[in-house]
Design a protein around this motif. Structure first.
Motif, PDB file in Angstrom:
ATOM      1  N   ARG A   1       1.627  40.935  12.723  1.00  0.00           N
ATOM      2  CA  ARG A   1       2.336  41.964  11.942  1.00  0.00           C
ATOM      3  C   ARG A   1       1.519  43.245  11.792  1.00  0.00           C
ATOM      4  NH1 ARG A   1       7.444  40.316  12.429  1.00  0.00           N
ATOM      5  NH2 ARG A   1       7.709  38.156  11.772  1.00  0.00           N
ATOM      6  N   GLU A   2       0.614  43.474  12.747  1.00  0.00           N
ATOM      7  CA  GLU A   2      -0.130  44.725  12.721  1.00  0.00           C
ATOM      8  C   GLU A   2       0.727  45.829  13.342  1.00  0.00           C
ATOM      9  OE1 GLU A   2      -3.898  44.349  14.641  1.00  0.00           O
ATOM     10  OE2 GLU A   2      -4.594  42.741  13.316  1.00  0.00           O
ATOM     11  N   THR A   3       0.591  47.040  12.829  1.00  0.00           N
ATOM     12  CA  THR A   3       1.375  48.150  13.330  1.00  0.00           C
ATOM     13  C   THR A   3       0.949  48.516  14.749  1.00  0.00           C
ATOM     14  OG1 THR A   3       1.620  49.040  11.094  1.00  0.00           O
ATOM     15  CG2 THR A   3       2.034  50.555  12.939  1.00  0.00           C
TER      16      THR A   3
ATOM     17  N   ARG B   1       1.997  42.714  17.216  1.00  0.00           N
ATOM     18  CA  ARG B   1       3.095  43.142  16.347  1.00  0.00           C
ATOM     19  C   ARG B   1       3.926  41.948  15.874  1.00  0.00           C
ATOM     20  NH1 ARG B   1       5.001  45.992  12.340  1.00  0.00           N
ATOM     21  NH2 ARG B   1       7.233  46.407  12.489  1.00  0.00           N
ATOM     22  N   MET B   2       4.222  41.031  16.796  1.00  0.00           N
ATOM     23  CA  MET B   2       5.107  39.913  16.465  1.00  0.00           C
ATOM     24  C   MET B   2       4.410  38.848  15.628  1.00  0.00           C
ATOM     25  SD  MET B   2       7.375  39.347  19.959  1.00  0.00           S
ATOM     26  CE  MET B   2       5.943  39.038  20.992  1.00  0.00           C
TER      27      MET B   2
END
Length: 311
Positions: free
Chosen positions: A129-131, A125-126
């Motif tokens: 930037r994948e959900t 995520r960080m």
């Protein structure tokens, strides 16, 4: 067949996600025997870290050469900073893992290593930037509760440093898998080999290889030259086909089987806190794993149709 070829078509008649799950599962099953070998080796933790790394590094590089064959030099030159970062993170994982498994129970270490999918999800995520789906956030909350129980038991048992080292190893392994996932077109197994070598360098100053008996050397060769290279070679190839968090989720198998094998082989019984925390953690990760694999199956459906139509 090279890694690049595998990226461009279905493998053995199955979808790429299915192939990724298969090789990762095989790698984890092989790795589950590591705890037994480590318990049978009667050397100190620094000597074990050094010798395991020295033996595993060339073994992993040979695995890479077998996988890539004609394209190995192009892959090696293309690693760049991603390869260096993966090497450093895997080196930290090696140090944390060996220190943990020699200063606390195998069950404690494997349970903490099983947190790597949650750290992989956070880093995904960080950094990428994948959900991150809601089920993963719920699993992270459940994992935090289970870890707190294990930590409390470690304070009582007096093996908190080993438990904390296992947590560091889980963070580093999660980060390693995310780096591998961020560069799916590259085979970063050489970076993992370098990480093993870095771990060996950390253990070198305090190591005493002469303390290993002939029987220890038999176990060390089996561990360093065969088990670790094949297991981690397969596991670290997995992120080229499936998300890093899903690769790490399959390490849940090692958590259960590894502790079970050690219990059967050397009679090491986990503490009550480890059992309670382990039951909670395994339940949380198992539920998350089932939901994730169902999601992968749904995602693989369109891929299958697209490949069929294009063929």
């Amino acid at each position: 067949m090279t890694g690049s070829d595998l990226d461009q078509r279905r493998v053995g008649g199955v979808s790429r996600p299915a192939f990724g799950l298969l090789i990762t599962t095989v790698g984890v099953l092989i790795l589950s025997a590591e705890g037994v070998l480590i318990r049978l080796i009667e050397v100190d933790s620094w000597t074990l870290l050094f010798l395991r790394g020295v033996l595993a590094a060339p073994g992993l590089f040979v695995f890479f050469l077998v996988m890539e064959r004609r394209r190995w030099w192009d892959q090696l030159r293309s690693m760049g900073m991603a390869g260096l970062l993966a090497a450093v993170l895997f080196g930290i994982d090696n140090v944390g893992f060996i220190y943990s498994i020699t200063h606390t129970s195998v069950a404690n270490t494997f349970l903490l290593i099983s947190l790597s999918p949650l750290f992989a999800a956070l880093f995904t995520r960080m950094v990428l930037r994948e959900t991150v789906p809601r089920r993963t956030w719920l699993a992270i909350a459940g994992g935090a509760v289970a870890t707190s129980v294990i930590m409390l038991g470690s304070v009582v048992e007096g093996d908190l440093p080993g438990t904390l080292a296992g947590l560091v190893a889980a963070v580093a392994l999660g980060g390693t898998l995310v780096v591998l996932r961020a560069r799916p077109h590259l085979n970063l197994v050489p970076a993992v080999a370098l990480g093993s070598a870095l771990g060996a360098l950390v253990g070198l100053p305090a190591s005493t290889p002469s303390s290993a008996s002939p029987q220890d050397w038999v176990y060390l060769v089996a561990l360093g030259l065969f088990l670790v290279p094949v297991a981690f070679g397969l596991i670290c190839t997995g992120p080229r086909y499936i998300p890093a968090a899903e690769v790490a989720l399959l390490l849940l198998l090692e958590t259960v089987l590894g502790a079970l094998f050690v219990w059967m082989a050397v009679g090491e019984v986990p503490s009550l806190a480890t059992v309670v925390g382990g039951v909670v953690l395994i339940a949380v990760l198992a539920a998350h794993s089932v939901a994730t694999l169902r999601s992968l199956d749904l995602a693989a459906g369109p891929t299958h149709r697209e490949v069929h139509d294009s063929g």
